[in-house]
Enzyme design. Structure first.
Site, PDB file in Angstrom:
ATOM      1  N   ASP A 104       0.865  -1.169   0.000  1.00 37.17           N
ATOM      2  CA  ASP A 104       0.000   0.000   0.000  1.00 37.17           C
ATOM      3  C   ASP A 104       0.909   1.229   0.000  1.00 37.17           C
ATOM      4  OD1 ASP A 104      -2.104   1.704   0.208  1.00 37.17           O
ATOM      5  OD2 ASP A 104      -2.744   1.059   2.208  1.00 37.17           O
ATOM      6  N   ASP A 138      -3.226   7.563  -3.929  1.00 44.92           N
ATOM      7  CA  ASP A 138      -4.492   8.195  -4.286  1.00 44.92           C
ATOM      8  C   ASP A 138      -4.932   9.171  -3.207  1.00 44.92           C
ATOM      9  OD1 ASP A 138      -4.704   6.000  -2.597  1.00 44.92           O
ATOM     10  OD2 ASP A 138      -6.808   5.713  -3.083  1.00 44.92           O
ATOM     11  N   CYS A 287     -16.816 -22.265  18.035  1.00 48.54           N
ATOM     12  CA  CYS A 287     -15.945 -22.403  16.883  1.00 48.54           C
ATOM     13  C   CYS A 287     -15.131 -23.670  17.074  1.00 48.54           C
ATOM     14  CB  CYS A 287     -15.045 -21.169  16.814  1.00 48.54           C
ATOM     15  SG  CYS A 287     -13.719 -21.278  15.615  1.00 48.54           S
ATOM     16  N   CYS A 289     -11.998 -24.098  15.447  1.00 48.25           N
ATOM     17  CA  CYS A 289     -10.646 -23.910  14.921  1.00 48.25           C
ATOM     18  C   CYS A 289      -9.624 -24.425  15.938  1.00 48.25           C
ATOM     19  CB  CYS A 289     -10.393 -22.439  14.564  1.00 48.25           C
ATOM     20  SG  CYS A 289     -10.003 -21.374  15.963  1.00 48.25           S
ATOM     21  N   CYS A 292      -9.834 -22.482  19.204  1.00 43.71           N
ATOM     22  CA  CYS A 292     -11.058 -22.682  19.980  1.00 43.71           C
ATOM     23  C   CYS A 292     -11.247 -24.119  20.424  1.00 43.71           C
ATOM     24  CB  CYS A 292     -12.260 -22.201  19.187  1.00 43.71           C
ATOM     25  SG  CYS A 292     -12.204 -20.421  18.897  1.00 43.71           S
TER      26      CYS A 292
END
Lengths: 644, 644
Positions: A104, A138, A287, A289, A292
């Site tokens: 970026d 930008d 969860c 995962c 978790c």
């Protein structure tokens, strides 16, 4: 045809990277994007790496599922040590990551704290440190007046134009700006699309996402996509919460980046596809995962802050990557709309965005495949707004013709319809089934999505209204509606009626008559009794696909349709250079396409012709017109048979 | 009061196990169930263990999240070796599991292959091998005529009655049958509830679930729940796909069992909360469990069958346990309806079940807490059917009184309403906001769910119709609707108006007048400006909760309401023995409650009285009447203040 060819967007410069569609659904797609450090499969999310603080190393993030990462070149530039390492050894060494790195430009930091580097210097810096994908500096229009937003867009375009000449082998991301003004976004996108850019971020949307202004976000994405060439990868800048992923992908976003995984983690928040939860407010982890299923809430709470943040960041990354895989699976399986609609139920602000999509049916229909691997599953009040239904209703009104003077309306008892009305099969009357998706002539029973759809007993009122509106229009076309007792007991030819009707619906009015004007022989599957192949005067004109009830067009059929329909209807026009290859059965690649019927849709059957409209092959589209004329790589149509 | 006490269901026998409510939402609850081998937190799912084949050991399953398992006693009985081990060392040793074990009686096997053991012998066998929860040998009515189903229910009840006398220390599960006949299910449930049973499975529903006949499943669950005492744990027999978990829990199911995890796995299918996917049809795994984050699809496919089956079984278990944790979190957070509604979008057949729930608002409202921790989130066309909205509309029609002769209808600009109409605050007219949930008098702005609700800009048509129907009725009660210009510019007392209105809505018509009939002093929060405490003639009568805008009733207020309202209104009547304890500030336990106002709902403020209707304390209900009269353990009401 020279004029047409010039309409191709990328011919004025050669893009050295490859971006091509592999699979698609809704206006979303799975693409292959080649970068100097490897190939990315989009849609994908790039975790944000802060070189000053990497609680999870980039290589570890890669193992978890990241295909690429993004880092901030301005932060590197500002830190003397980082700058030195990056300039000497490259950004890949600096953050120790061997895959593709996007950088970026620090627009946000510079917006907030002022610039000490010029817009072109930061592009050169990105190039010099070896970024795979650099970004222009930008200006982003936050709550700007339209007047100011216009000025900022002009300046951004000016910078982009100057930047592309500096990029050399770096891919360059030219950001679309324009505040919350869709017309400005579209205009900006159109200008950016003319440049030799490689990726187009949609910028300045983080504040909208933070405030859950998803309605405006949807408007901005659609406006930007309308302006951009479809062959450019679109990056939704700063979109790191999976809540927005499905919708953004369905609208054509390919890349996302996220600092959310770590920001949320350091704030004790856990990301889920349907929202966010605070660790402090949970008793159990909903969860499965690795984090978790290894720790209990209490254990996480009692951890040292640094360790807890890392664990939660892992969880957040797992969720993001899993949702991306789910989205890609949804594209492959043709159930992306189902996923978008289900996720909309997660938050009323996402429903506000769905209202925007409802108004964009005409645009969305252009990208929608004509059939899917899986059945159309109704999920709720947005389902009847899907492009598939819009197209079905449109084609019924425009393409369908009734055969007999008398018509009977039947109840929907089950699918395929005629199985439940066996005694009617082929009786000389039009049978129209009053189905969940509207009045459907019984002979279309096998076409997607008619047979391939699942509805609850009771659909929502808004869906009912769409069906009612269609039924009212269609009813006006149904001749002589009578009761069952009033129809003649004469037997017609149901199979012939079916193939005639399918041909008209699929190819256009009159196609049936043209294809089946002669001695018809229908071969059916012994196992299922379904129509397989249709011969006319001994020539194999079409095959009917068991899965979706559509025809596969054969060479003999293609010739008949080529005679019937004037150009450009059903045509994909290829460069003369490509003709010999396609004649040998090679597929039609987008770069050879110089024109295409604007009505062709992905997976439609097409007539492949040369610049003199000579029929050279029959094939199946993989793209619509805009895509064929925009893409430099990838298959525009799969050649089925060449015409000899 | 003796008659009342006899109405308590469990007084004729002492249950030695404890089953008590800890948290609740919808008609669902989190309970603690004590068994000989440990305590279970419900809702929970018991994986089915087949002693002949344990690809994942029970202890490993326990580590993954199983609190208990279920195994089939008939299979053990039929295998000489198993039987010997189980009889000698117990079933816990046989399958090597130290937690609670439930056993099934083999009803299905015996139904299929015929019996070689009597209904009572199999109960004794379960008891003798040390099962924590044994199951009667019921007859299950599959596609039976009603006549036959009635006979089978009679026989099942007869067996249950005989079985309870044999159970000794084993807990006994007495299965509710009755085919797809809700009246029969309710009758069977009522009879089973009279027995000294410990758990009530709802049986014979596997074929319905396999065919996704969720509408009938919902009817059966509701009918069974209506017949059973609420103090009994309800087990949905054979429900192993997480798709049905949220709805079943919201209707009051506490336990589930599942062989699906292994059956699906051996068939190459992966379970997700919103459906099932075949490994062969996937390219990526849309999941972040240990299995899915360790392997790629290709690797799983190439594994040896046995290993793959185990891996998929792990995945399936992870998904089931995670969904159960999610459901428990939803109960704790008060967003179970949101979860149910979101999950309904997974399959049209679940939507068919939602149609059943719509018709059961009156029953569902009885169990619905009066306020929640989280805001009411609109998810779609089922949200306006929630009991909370039904109750709000009902109370507005029955309890709300207008204060002034003139009324003005205002647009909903934001919440709380009066912040957006500051200049109107306290002007002498009724201001009624035309909100997403209907006409709401502005003074109720802070009450749950009025302030605490989130809607999209556009709600669904069905929801709109509910609101329209209510508005039509309520409009008839609004006096003199005029334009803004026509109201007097006199200032009234908005705070007084607010506390009067809230009191009537919360406690019943007239409560405001009774509570605030004197010199009123209102203390507000310095920080938020919200009303905190209200004094009348120097006495603290109520406090207003900042979170939900409801009152906490103080002793002085309780006395006033006790005078105003005749028994049984607002009363919880306790046994005389318990009076001294409650007088000391101890909480009201269910076993001491002998009667209760049928209108009281969970978290309603209540007057605790003795059998002579002497006011002894003020408290907050944790149960409704049925529960207070049925439960033997757990808190019926939290005592706030005793009356001295």
């Amino acid at each position: 045809m020279a004029a047409l060819r010039a309409s191709k967007l990328n011919t004025s410069f050669k893009l050295w990277h490859v971006f091509e569609i592999k699979e698609r659904d809704a206006a979303g797609r799975i693409c292959r994007l080649e970068t100097p450090h490897g190939t990315i499969t989009t849609p994908t999310v790039l975790p944000v790496i802060n070189p000053s603080s990497m609680p999870i190393s980039p290589e570890e993030i890669r193992k978890m599922g990241a295909q690429a990462v993004i880092t901030n070149s301005y932060i590197i530039y500002k830190n003397e040590n980082f700058r030195k390492i990056a300039m000497e050894n490259g950004v890949h060494k600096l953050i120790n990551f061997s895959g593709p790195i996007m950088t970026d430009s620090g627009s946000f930091q510079i917006y907030m704290y002022g610039a000490d580097i010029s817009p072109l210097e930061i592009v050169e810096f990105q190039r010099d440190i070896g970024s795979d994908i650099g970004t222009i500096l930008d200006l982003f229009s936050l709550n700007a007046t339209k007047h100011r937003a216009i000025d900022e867009v002009s300046e951004t375009i000016k910078r982009a134009r100057a930047s592309v000449s500096l990029k050399k082998k770096m891919m360059l991301a030219c950001t679309v700006q324009g505040g919350t003004y869709p017309d400005l976004r579209e205009k900006c996108a159109r200008e950016m699309g003319k440049l030799n850019a490689d990726v187009h971020p949609i910028g300045g949307v983080v504040p909208l996402m933070e405030q859950q202004r998803y309605r405006e976000l949807a408007e901005i994405i659609i406006a930007s996509k309308k302006g951009l060439p479809p062959s450019r990868p679109v990056h939704l800048f700063g979109a790191g919460h999976p809540m927005v992923f499905p919708m953004a992908v369905a609208l054509g976003c390919d890349m996302f980046d996220s600092a959310a995984y770590i920001k949320y983690a350091s704030d004790g928040r856990m990301i889920f596809p349907d929202g966010t939860a605070k660790l402090d407010e949970m008793e159990e982890l909903p969860c499965s995962c690795r984090v978790c299923s290894s720790y209990k809430v209490k254990e996480l709470r009692e951890m040292e802050e640094k360790e807890r943040t890392a664990k939660l960041a892992y969880h957040n990354l797992y969720q993001m990557f899993a949702e991306m895989r789910r989205i890609r699976e949804a594209i492959r399986g043709g159930w992306l709309w189902e996923l978008v609609e289900r996720r909309a139920a997660s938050h009323p602000a996402l429903m506000d965005a769905m209202e925007v999509l409802k108004k964009e049916k005409k645009w969305l229909e252009r990208w929608e495949p004509i059939s899917k691997k899986r059945a159309f599953m109704y999920t709720g009040r947005y389902s009847m707004h899907r492009p598939t239904i819009y197209r079905l209703h449109k084609r019924l009104l425009e393409r369908f013709s009734f055969r007999y003077p008398d018509s009977v309306i039947l109840k929907e008892k089950g699918k395929p319809y005629s199985r439940y009305y066996k005694n009617l099969k082929g009786r000389k009357a039009n049978f129209v089934v009053d189905s969940s998706i509207g009045f459907i002539p019984i002979e279309l029973e096998e076409m997607y999505p008619i047979a391939q759809s699942v509805f609850p007993i009771k659909i929502d009122e808004e869906g009912k209204r769409i069906v009612r509106t269609f039924n009212k229009k269609f009813e006006g076309k149904i001749p002589g509606i009578v009761g069952m007792g009033e129809i003649k007991n004469e037997k017609g030819d149901f199979d012939l009626q079916k193939i005639m009707a399918v041909a008209d619906m699929q190819f256009g009015k009159g196609a049936g008559k043209a294809l089946f004007d002669g001695d018809i022989k229908i071969i059916k599957s012994r196992k299922t009794g379904k129509i397989r192949n249709v011969y006319c005067d001994g020539k194999h004109v079409v095959s009917m696909r068991a899965t979706d009830g559509f025809f596969t067009l054969k060479a003999a059929g293609a010739k008949l349709l080529h005679e019937l329909f004037k150009a450009p209807k059903l045509r994909v026009v290829v460069e003369d250079d490509a003709v010999p290859f396609i004649g040998e059965g090679k597929n039609v690649f987008a770069k050879f396409v110089i024109e295409c019927d604007d009505e062709l849709r992905p997976y439609d059957e097409a007539l492949i012709v040369d610049s003199k409209d000579e029929l050279i092959a029959v094939g199946q589209c993989r793209m619509n017109r805009e895509e064929m004329l925009s893409f430099e790589s990838g298959m525009a149509a799969k050649t089925r048979e060449s015409i000899t």
